[in-house]
Design a protein around this motif. Structure first.
Motif, PDB file in Angstrom:
ATOM      1  N   LYS A 117       0.829  -1.204   0.000  1.00 54.29           N
ATOM      2  CA  LYS A 117       0.000   0.000   0.000  1.00 54.29           C
ATOM      3  C   LYS A 117       0.867   1.260   0.000  1.00 54.29           C
ATOM      4  CE  LYS A 117      -3.857  -2.234   2.396  1.00 54.29           C
ATOM      5  NZ  LYS A 117      -4.806  -2.183   3.527  1.00 54.29           N
ATOM      6  N   GLN A 118       1.932   1.240   0.794  1.00 55.92           N
ATOM      7  CA  GLN A 118       2.801   2.409   0.861  1.00 55.92           C
ATOM      8  C   GLN A 118       3.528   2.641  -0.453  1.00 55.92           C
ATOM      9  OE1 GLN A 118       3.015   4.781   3.224  1.00 55.92           O
ATOM     10  NE2 GLN A 118       1.322   3.708   4.204  1.00 55.92           N
ATOM     11  N   ALA A 119       3.860   1.560  -1.160  1.00 59.08           N
ATOM     12  CA  ALA A 119       4.502   1.714  -2.464  1.00 59.08           C
ATOM     13  C   ALA A 119       3.586   2.435  -3.445  1.00 59.08           C
ATOM     14  CB  ALA A 119       4.894   0.343  -3.016  1.00 59.08           C
ATOM     15  N   VAL A 120       2.306   2.148  -3.372  1.00 60.87           N
ATOM     16  CA  VAL A 120       1.326   2.818  -4.237  1.00 60.87           C
ATOM     17  C   VAL A 120       1.196   4.286  -3.838  1.00 60.87           C
ATOM     18  CG1 VAL A 120      -1.099   2.889  -4.928  1.00 60.87           C
ATOM     19  CG2 VAL A 120       0.073   0.686  -4.713  1.00 60.87           C
ATOM     20  N   ILE A 121       1.119   4.538  -2.541  1.00 62.06           N
ATOM     21  CA  ILE A 121       0.916   5.901  -2.049  1.00 62.06           C
ATOM     22  C   ILE A 121       2.109   6.801  -2.365  1.00 62.06           C
ATOM     23  CG2 ILE A 121       0.741   7.270   0.081  1.00 62.06           C
ATOM     24  CD1 ILE A 121      -1.062   5.072   1.182  1.00 62.06           C
ATOM     25  N   THR A 122       3.322   6.259  -2.267  1.00 60.86           N
ATOM     26  CA  THR A 122       4.514   7.091  -2.492  1.00 60.86           C
ATOM     27  C   THR A 122       4.900   7.198  -3.967  1.00 60.86           C
ATOM     28  OG1 THR A 122       5.958   5.171  -2.106  1.00 60.86           O
ATOM     29  CG2 THR A 122       5.450   6.571  -0.216  1.00 60.86           C
ATOM     30  N   ALA A 123       4.268   6.417  -4.823  1.00 62.07           N
ATOM     31  CA  ALA A 123       4.575   6.468  -6.256  1.00 62.07           C
ATOM     32  C   ALA A 123       4.098   7.785  -6.869  1.00 62.07           C
ATOM     33  CB  ALA A 123       3.919   5.293  -6.962  1.00 62.07           C
ATOM     34  N   ASP A 124       4.736   8.178  -7.958  1.00 59.94           N
ATOM     35  CA  ASP A 124       4.284   9.362  -8.689  1.00 59.94           C
ATOM     36  C   ASP A 124       3.873   8.973 -10.106  1.00 59.94           C
ATOM     37  OD1 ASP A 124       6.597   9.178 -10.287  1.00 59.94           O
ATOM     38  OD2 ASP A 124       7.705  10.594  -9.033  1.00 59.94           O
ATOM     39  N   ASP A 125       3.642   9.968 -10.939  1.00 64.95           N
ATOM     40  CA  ASP A 125       3.092   9.708 -12.266  1.00 64.95           C
ATOM     41  C   ASP A 125       4.040   8.959 -13.184  1.00 64.95           C
ATOM     42  OD1 ASP A 125       4.589  12.167 -12.120  1.00 64.95           O
ATOM     43  OD2 ASP A 125       3.971  12.575 -14.179  1.00 64.95           O
ATOM     44  N   THR A 126       5.337   8.931 -12.859  1.00 66.57           N
ATOM     45  CA  THR A 126       6.299   8.229 -13.711  1.00 66.57           C
ATOM     46  C   THR A 126       6.856   6.965 -13.058  1.00 66.57           C
ATOM     47  OG1 THR A 126       8.191   9.523 -12.899  1.00 66.57           O
ATOM     48  CG2 THR A 126       6.987  10.404 -14.795  1.00 66.57           C
ATOM     49  N   SER A 127       6.231   6.511 -11.992  1.00 72.15           N
ATOM     50  CA  SER A 127       6.775   5.390 -11.221  1.00 72.15           C
ATOM     51  C   SER A 127       6.499   4.017 -11.818  1.00 72.15           C
ATOM     52  CB  SER A 127       6.223   5.427  -9.789  1.00 72.15           C
ATOM     53  OG  SER A 127       6.751   6.510  -9.069  1.00 72.15           O
ATOM     54  N   THR A 128       5.616   3.920 -12.781  1.00 71.75           N
ATOM     55  CA  THR A 128       5.287   2.609 -13.342  1.00 71.75           C
ATOM     56  C   THR A 128       5.927   2.411 -14.710  1.00 71.75           C
ATOM     57  OG1 THR A 128       3.256   3.264 -14.509  1.00 71.75           O
ATOM     58  CG2 THR A 128       3.050   2.679 -12.176  1.00 71.75           C
ATOM     59  N   THR A 129       6.047   1.171 -15.088  1.00 69.74           N
ATOM     60  CA  THR A 129       6.526   0.834 -16.425  1.00 69.74           C
ATOM     61  C   THR A 129       5.907  -0.491 -16.839  1.00 69.74           C
ATOM     62  OG1 THR A 129       8.489   0.674 -17.831  1.00 69.74           O
ATOM     63  CG2 THR A 129       8.580  -0.470 -15.716  1.00 69.74           C
ATOM     64  N   VAL A 130       6.070  -0.830 -18.106  1.00 64.60           N
ATOM     65  CA  VAL A 130       5.479  -2.059 -18.640  1.00 64.60           C
ATOM     66  C   VAL A 130       6.569  -3.051 -19.001  1.00 64.60           C
ATOM     67  CG1 VAL A 130       4.062  -3.057 -20.485  1.00 64.60           C
ATOM     68  CG2 VAL A 130       3.460  -0.835 -19.493  1.00 64.60           C
TER      69      VAL A 130
END
Length: 314
Positions: A205-218
């Protein structure tokens, strides 16, 4: 018929059928709050699915659904459990429900596939499904190529059955935008990850909360199964090997059990934290009920305000 009347729900919101995560505590909370809770059966045996369905029945007397990942080998067994347990709504992904439509419809089950393209949406309508979830590439987990903004209105124009918008929706603005594009409802996954009732490790949950708009990749595009997750050391290594055209076996070995490690053990470094691009807007943990009611109160206010605005200058 509207999607809320078709399904018997108050709010036109589906909770995504997230594997390992979408189980009875979250499902019951979503349905009790007026949405459609969906059990994610990915990786389940028939016995495990039966157990989760019965737990969901204990937690809510409202409608809920089961999501079927059609790439799995035991789909006939899972459908038998769904029929025996009287579940009347099924969402599908990762394949076509065509081989199972006769059984599902003979048992009065509403079928709603998740699709990544107009072409597949048309095929699903021809099969006789009841509605469609059009999911953009912004979503977490398994994704297609087209963004929600581009995909949703094209699917709405291409089919005559209700369309649910998914991918990149986490607040009332996203709901209002989906309705403006022609959707009758929304499916949400990432925002539900940051709820009290979501049964993931606190680190997840904390990983999701602290992520920003560029934190994900495919990852996994070269394998034909692209998946969106939050970047970490395992994801970086996967991308490196993928870019070097490593064998499928090596990539699968690296990611084996990674979702479980993140969800249950809280390993957000070598585990797979599947989440969408909208996680940059998810900044607090709330109850499911608070999340849903706030989202739709915001959406209603926005749509009412837009109804009074003119897009043409005075």
């Amino acid at each position: 018929m509207s999607i809320t009347k078709l399904l018997g729900i108050k709010y036109p919101i589906f909770q995504g059928g997230m594997a390992q995560i979408a189980v009875s505590p979250l499902v019951g909370a979503v349905s009790n709050a007026g949405g459609l809770g969906i059990i994610g059966s990915g990786g389940f045996s028939a016995d495990r699915l039966r157990d989760e369905i019965r737990k969901a029945k204990e937690s809510t007397n409202k409608p809920f659904a089961v999501n079927l990942m059609l790439m799995m080998d035991n789909i006939p067994e899972l459908i038998q459990v769904i029929v025996e347990e009287g579940v009347k709504i099924v969402t599908t992904g990762a394949g076509t429900p065509a081989p199972y439509m006769k059984t599902l419809k003979e048992n009065g089950i509403i079928v709603i596939p998740v699709v990544p393209s107009v072409k597949i949406a048309k095929k699903m309508e021809a099969l006789g499904v009841d509605a469609i979830v059009a999911e953009g590439t912004e979503a977490g987990g398994h994704v297609g190529e087209t963004t929600t903004m581009a995909l949703l209105p094209q699917v709405v124009s291409a089919v005559s059955i209700p369309v649910i918008g998914a991918g990149g929706i986490a607040d009332g603005r996203g709901v209002a935008a989906a309705f403006a594009l022609g959707a009758q409802g929304v499916q949400v996954g990432t925002r539900f990850l940051a709820t009290v009732e979501c049964p993931t490790h606190e680190n997840f949950k904390q990983a999701v909360i602290t992520a920003d708009d560029t934190s994900t990749t495919v990852t996994g595009r070269s394998l034909g199964g692209p998946v969106r997750s939050i970047k970490n050391s395992m994801i970086a290594e996967f991308l490196r090997l993928e870019n070097e055209k490593a064998p499928r076996e090596e990539l699968e070995k690296l990611s084996l059990g990674s979702l479980r490690r993140a969800v249950f053990e809280g390993d957000t470094d070598t585990g797979s934290v599947m989440a969408g691009q909208i996680c940059g807007m998810v900044n607090e943990i709330t109850t499911v009920e608070e999340m849903i009611t706030t989202m739709f109160e915001e959406a209603q206010e926005i749509l009412e305000k837009l109804g009074k605005l003119s897009v043409v200058g005075a």
